[in-house]
Design a protein around this motif. Structure first.
Motif, PDB file in Angstrom:
ATOM      1  N   TRP A 153      15.492   8.921 -16.821  1.00  0.00           N
ATOM      2  CA  TRP A 153      14.647   7.732 -16.839  1.00  0.00           C
ATOM      3  C   TRP A 153      15.018   6.736 -15.746  1.00  0.00           C
ATOM      4  CZ3 TRP A 153      17.268   3.174 -17.807  1.00  0.00           C
ATOM      5  CH2 TRP A 153      18.525   3.303 -18.379  1.00  0.00           C
ATOM      6  N   GLY A 154      16.303   6.552 -15.500  1.00  0.00           N
ATOM      7  CA  GLY A 154      16.723   5.605 -14.469  1.00  0.00           C
ATOM      8  C   GLY A 154      16.422   6.097 -13.070  1.00  0.00           C
ATOM      9  N   HIS A 155      16.428   7.402 -12.884  1.00  0.00           N
ATOM     10  CA  HIS A 155      16.163   7.995 -11.567  1.00  0.00           C
ATOM     11  C   HIS A 155      14.687   7.874 -11.191  1.00  0.00           C
ATOM     12  CE1 HIS A 155      16.815  10.612  -8.136  1.00  0.00           C
ATOM     13  NE2 HIS A 155      15.825  11.382  -8.539  1.00  0.00           N
ATOM     14  N   VAL A 156      13.810   8.060 -12.185  1.00  0.00           N
ATOM     15  CA  VAL A 156      12.375   8.028 -11.903  1.00  0.00           C
ATOM     16  C   VAL A 156      11.781   6.635 -12.078  1.00  0.00           C
ATOM     17  CG1 VAL A 156      12.039  10.456 -12.443  1.00  0.00           C
ATOM     18  CG2 VAL A 156      11.841   8.768 -14.271  1.00  0.00           C
ATOM     19  N   GLY A 157      12.591   5.699 -12.573  1.00  0.00           N
ATOM     20  CA  GLY A 157      12.120   4.324 -12.683  1.00  0.00           C
ATOM     21  C   GLY A 157      11.315   4.034 -13.933  1.00  0.00           C
ATOM     22  N   PHE A 158      11.528   4.821 -15.019  1.00  0.00           N
ATOM     23  CA  PHE A 158      10.836   4.584 -16.280  1.00  0.00           C
ATOM     24  C   PHE A 158      11.753   3.837 -17.241  1.00  0.00           C
ATOM     25  CE2 PHE A 158       8.084   8.699 -15.870  1.00  0.00           C
ATOM     26  CZ  PHE A 158       7.421   8.115 -14.803  1.00  0.00           C
ATOM     27  N   LYS A 159      11.162   3.259 -18.286  1.00  0.00           N
ATOM     28  CA  LYS A 159      11.958   2.673 -19.353  1.00  0.00           C
ATOM     29  C   LYS A 159      12.377   3.770 -20.315  1.00  0.00           C
ATOM     30  CE  LYS A 159       9.972  -1.985 -19.312  1.00  0.00           C
ATOM     31  NZ  LYS A 159       9.250  -3.017 -20.096  1.00  0.00           N
ATOM     32  N   TYR A 240      33.036  10.525  -2.701  1.00  0.00           N
ATOM     33  CA  TYR A 240      31.719  10.807  -3.267  1.00  0.00           C
ATOM     34  C   TYR A 240      30.859  11.206  -2.094  1.00  0.00           C
ATOM     35  CZ  TYR A 240      26.952   9.725  -4.971  1.00  0.00           C
ATOM     36  OH  TYR A 240      25.607   9.774  -5.283  1.00  0.00           O
ATOM     37  N   PHE A 241      30.285  12.412  -2.130  1.00  0.00           N
ATOM     38  CA  PHE A 241      29.485  12.887  -1.000  1.00  0.00           C
ATOM     39  C   PHE A 241      28.054  13.142  -1.456  1.00  0.00           C
ATOM     40  CE2 PHE A 241      27.740  15.689   2.170  1.00  0.00           C
ATOM     41  CZ  PHE A 241      28.323  15.253   3.342  1.00  0.00           C
ATOM     42  N   GLY A 242      27.095  12.572  -0.739  1.00  0.00           N
ATOM     43  CA  GLY A 242      25.692  12.801  -1.069  1.00  0.00           C
ATOM     44  C   GLY A 242      24.896  11.505  -1.055  1.00  0.00           C
ATOM     45  N   TYR A 243      23.607  11.648  -1.289  1.00  0.00           N
ATOM     46  CA  TYR A 243      22.728  10.481  -1.302  1.00  0.00           C
ATOM     47  C   TYR A 243      23.108   9.508  -2.427  1.00  0.00           C
ATOM     48  CZ  TYR A 243      19.612  13.033   1.861  1.00  0.00           C
ATOM     49  OH  TYR A 243      19.089  13.711   2.927  1.00  0.00           O
ATOM     50  N   LEU A 244      22.791   8.239  -2.219  1.00  0.00           N
ATOM     51  CA  LEU A 244      23.034   7.213  -3.232  1.00  0.00           C
ATOM     52  C   LEU A 244      21.898   7.267  -4.252  1.00  0.00           C
ATOM     53  CD1 LEU A 244      23.982   4.252  -0.846  1.00  0.00           C
ATOM     54  CD2 LEU A 244      25.499   5.915  -1.910  1.00  0.00           C
ATOM     55  N   THR A 245      22.113   7.967  -5.349  1.00  0.00           N
ATOM     56  CA  THR A 245      21.071   8.090  -6.359  1.00  0.00           C
ATOM     57  C   THR A 245      21.620   7.782  -7.749  1.00  0.00           C
ATOM     58  OG1 THR A 245      21.506  10.475  -6.567  1.00  0.00           O
ATOM     59  CG2 THR A 245      19.742   9.810  -5.074  1.00  0.00           C
ATOM     60  N   TRP A 246      20.704   7.406  -8.631  1.00  0.00           N
ATOM     61  CA  TRP A 246      21.080   7.034 -10.001  1.00  0.00           C
ATOM     62  C   TRP A 246      21.631   8.229 -10.760  1.00  0.00           C
ATOM     63  CZ3 TRP A 246      19.560   8.494 -14.911  1.00  0.00           C
ATOM     64  CH2 TRP A 246      19.911   7.638 -15.959  1.00  0.00           C
ATOM     65  N   TYR A 247      20.945   9.386 -10.669  1.00  0.00           N
ATOM     66  CA  TYR A 247      21.391  10.517 -11.486  1.00  0.00           C
ATOM     67  C   TYR A 247      22.727  11.082 -11.013  1.00  0.00           C
ATOM     68  CZ  TYR A 247      20.240  14.529  -8.410  1.00  0.00           C
ATOM     69  OH  TYR A 247      20.218  15.460  -7.404  1.00  0.00           O
ATOM     70  N   LYS A 248      23.075  10.848  -9.741  1.00  0.00           N
ATOM     71  CA  LYS A 248      24.390  11.280  -9.251  1.00  0.00           C
ATOM     72  C   LYS A 248      25.485  10.250  -9.540  1.00  0.00           C
ATOM     73  CE  LYS A 248      22.788  14.357  -5.578  1.00  0.00           C
ATOM     74  NZ  LYS A 248      22.820  14.685  -4.129  1.00  0.00           N
ATOM     75  N   GLY A 249      25.092   9.137 -10.131  1.00  0.00           N
ATOM     76  CA  GLY A 249      26.080   8.154 -10.574  1.00  0.00           C
ATOM     77  C   GLY A 249      26.713   7.343  -9.457  1.00  0.00           C
ATOM     78  N   ALA A 250      25.998   7.170  -8.339  1.00  0.00           N
ATOM     79  CA  ALA A 250      26.560   6.407  -7.217  1.00  0.00           C
ATOM     80  C   ALA A 250      26.899   4.976  -7.639  1.00  0.00           C
ATOM     81  CB  ALA A 250      25.585   6.396  -6.043  1.00  0.00           C
ATOM     82  N   TYR A 329      28.056  12.503 -11.936  1.00  0.00           N
ATOM     83  CA  TYR A 329      26.647  12.652 -12.260  1.00  0.00           C
ATOM     84  C   TYR A 329      26.354  12.246 -13.705  1.00  0.00           C
ATOM     85  CZ  TYR A 329      25.920  15.442  -7.978  1.00  0.00           C
ATOM     86  OH  TYR A 329      25.843  15.880  -6.681  1.00  0.00           O
ATOM     87  N   ARG A 330      25.263  11.514 -13.901  1.00  0.00           N
ATOM     88  CA  ARG A 330      24.816  11.182 -15.247  1.00  0.00           C
ATOM     89  C   ARG A 330      24.150  12.390 -15.914  1.00  0.00           C
ATOM     90  NH1 ARG A 330      23.755   5.929 -12.687  1.00  0.00           N
ATOM     91  NH2 ARG A 330      24.706   4.277 -13.974  1.00  0.00           N
ATOM     92  N   THR A 331      23.485  13.196 -15.118  1.00  0.00           N
ATOM     93  CA  THR A 331      22.857  14.415 -15.603  1.00  0.00           C
ATOM     94  C   THR A 331      22.761  15.394 -14.446  1.00  0.00           C
ATOM     95  OG1 THR A 331      20.929  15.318 -16.787  1.00  0.00           O
ATOM     96  CG2 THR A 331      20.493  13.648 -15.116  1.00  0.00           C
TER      97      THR A 331
END
Length: 451
Positions: A153-159, A240-250, A329-331
């Motif tokens: 949900w946090g990655h795609v911007g939904f509640k 930490y290597f990779g894009y700054l994303t929510w699901y990767k827990g950056a 990672y969160r998921t």
């Protein structure tokens, strides 16, 4: 172009539809991460054929990186004709595929962001239907298997737990059904992803081939890498290597590092975030908010640095300089490319408990046993202090065991080893009837009650 089509349009050629990096580049910032994977896979197949004394021509239809172009690289014909986020570009693919009418064996690499936004990706099953109508022998590699967005949900911007999330869960289930309907063969990169497809497709046509590991990376000494990056010898470096994303827990690791690094007095801990903004999400409002949050955490913090996108030539610097690679990672929605690179460099690593199901893959669990490790030695929970308590107490002996685990997995998952598996699967002829309309409606009825 007509001469090249005539040269490559052979019954024993292989057609590839995938994201693909520019000429002379393997890990690119202009295409999604699947591009490097596809190039490594194709190279491994070519090398396997060379060892057998065979030659098969390969054609790659891919996305543009500025303009349409056609060229030959390492004997592979690359045709850049698809414009990301342009649904009409599918017509260019259809038109070009028809020109290679003699080619039957087809490899398709799919990730949601490969060809553009949600709307563009939504039309991708039509490409597979078109290929099936042309009687192509299709092998589909699914890089992401996430039939539910509940943990994204946090990655795609939904509640969280919203009606919108429920609605999109139904859509994505149907999308996976449609996506897997037409290919005769499907590849997923971990055993857990095969299990996630159960009930959505014929599981008998799904094969697990793990994410390949590039063992031909350039390695440099730790001291040399640290000297070039300005890192002190007595600093303990987390990477930490990779894009700054929510699901990767950056954002999670940056927040927790800013709070807990000052408490690890025995170790001079430094966190390097070797990555920049997401190639596919950078223009989305909720993602811009995430970046603001991340940069607020790092402002005036000497213990945390963000490098931005790391060019291919500099990747060895960061992996060689670090002491421990972390994956908060969160998921897990796909097999991790950065994790594969950690294996390439034989680095000690720790993963969040989101990776627990990775150990369903036999090579992963075997590598643990062979190095006298258990899951708890390599996994951490996403509690506020758990990771940094481990970092605070980790010793050289434990680091050596974790490094040995990485080296062991790299041997088992080398692209060189996996080349044969891909070639055999791509070349195999498996009759897989398309699901009947009756079964489709029955599935939709069941799916609507499963949420």
């Amino acid at each position: 172009m007509e001469k090249l089509i005539k040269k490559y349009n052979k019954p024993d050629s292989i057609l590839v539809i995938s994201s693909y990096p520019e000429k002379g580049v393997l890990y690119s910032g202009k295409v999604c991460a699947v591009g490097g994977f596809a190039k490594n896979t194709i190279r491994s197949v070519k090398k396997y054929l060379a060892r057998k004394g065979q030659k098969r021509k390969i054609i790659v239809l891919t996305v543009t990186t500025g303009q349409e172009e056609i060229y030959v690289e390492d004997g592979i014909l690359v045709i850049r004709i698809f414009e990301r986020n342009n649904v009409l570009s599918y017509l260019s693919i259809f038109k070009t595929v028809r020109k290679f009418n003699k080619v039957k064996d087809t490899l398709v690499e799919f990730e949601f962001a490969s060809f553009g936004d949600t709307k563009t990706a939504g039309f991708f099953p039509l490409t597979l239907m078109f290929l099936r109508l042309l009687e192509k022998n299709i092998t589909l590699v699914l890089h992401q298997v996430t039939p539910s967005l509940d943990e994204l949900w946090g990655h795609v911007g939904f509640k969280k737990n919203s009606l919108k999330l429920y609605f999109f869960n139904l859509i994505i289930k149907f999308f996976y059904f449609a996506l897997t309907l037409f290919p005769q063969k499907i590849v997923v990169l971990e055993e857990i992803f095969k299990q996630r497809l159960a009930g959505l497709t014929d599981i008998n046509k799904v094969t697990v081939i793990p994410h390949g590991v590039d063992k031909k990376v350039r390695k440099i000494s730790k001291n040399s890498a640290r000297a070039k990056l300005g890192i002190k010898k007595d600093e303990f470096v987390l990477l930490y290597f990779g894009y700054l994303t929510w699901y990767k827990g950056a954002d999670w690791i940056i927040k927790n590092a800013s709070e807990n690094i000052p408490k690890t007095r025995k170790k001079k801990v430094k966190l390097i975030i070797a990555g920049g903004e997401s190639f596919t999400q950078k223009n989305k409002p909720h993602y811009r908010d995430l970046l603001v949050k991340i940069h607020n955490f790092t402002r005036n913090n000497k213990n945390i640095s963000i490098t931005g996108f790391v060019e291919e030539k500099n990747i060895p610097l960061y992996f060689s300089a670090c002491d421990l690679v972390v994956f908060p990672y969160r998921t897990v929605i796909s097999s991790s490319g950065p994790l594969s690179l950690a294996f390439s460099f034989g680095k000690p690593l720790l993963m969040s408990s989101a990776f627990k199901d990775y150990f369903l893959s036999s090579d992963f669990s075997l590598a643990l046993n062979e190095n006298g490790l258990c899951e708890d030695d390599i996994l951490f929970t996403m509690g506020e202090k758990n990771l940094f308590n481990i970092v605070k107490n980790i010793d050289k002996r434990k680091l050596a065991k974790l490094a040995s685990f990485s080296i062991n997995v790299a041997k088992k998952r080398s692209f060189t080893v996996l080349g044969k598996g891909y070639y055999d699967l791509i070349s195999s002829k498996i009759e897989s009837p398309v699901t009947s309309p009756v079964k489709l409606f029955r599935w939709l009825k069941l799916a609507s009650f499963s949420n």
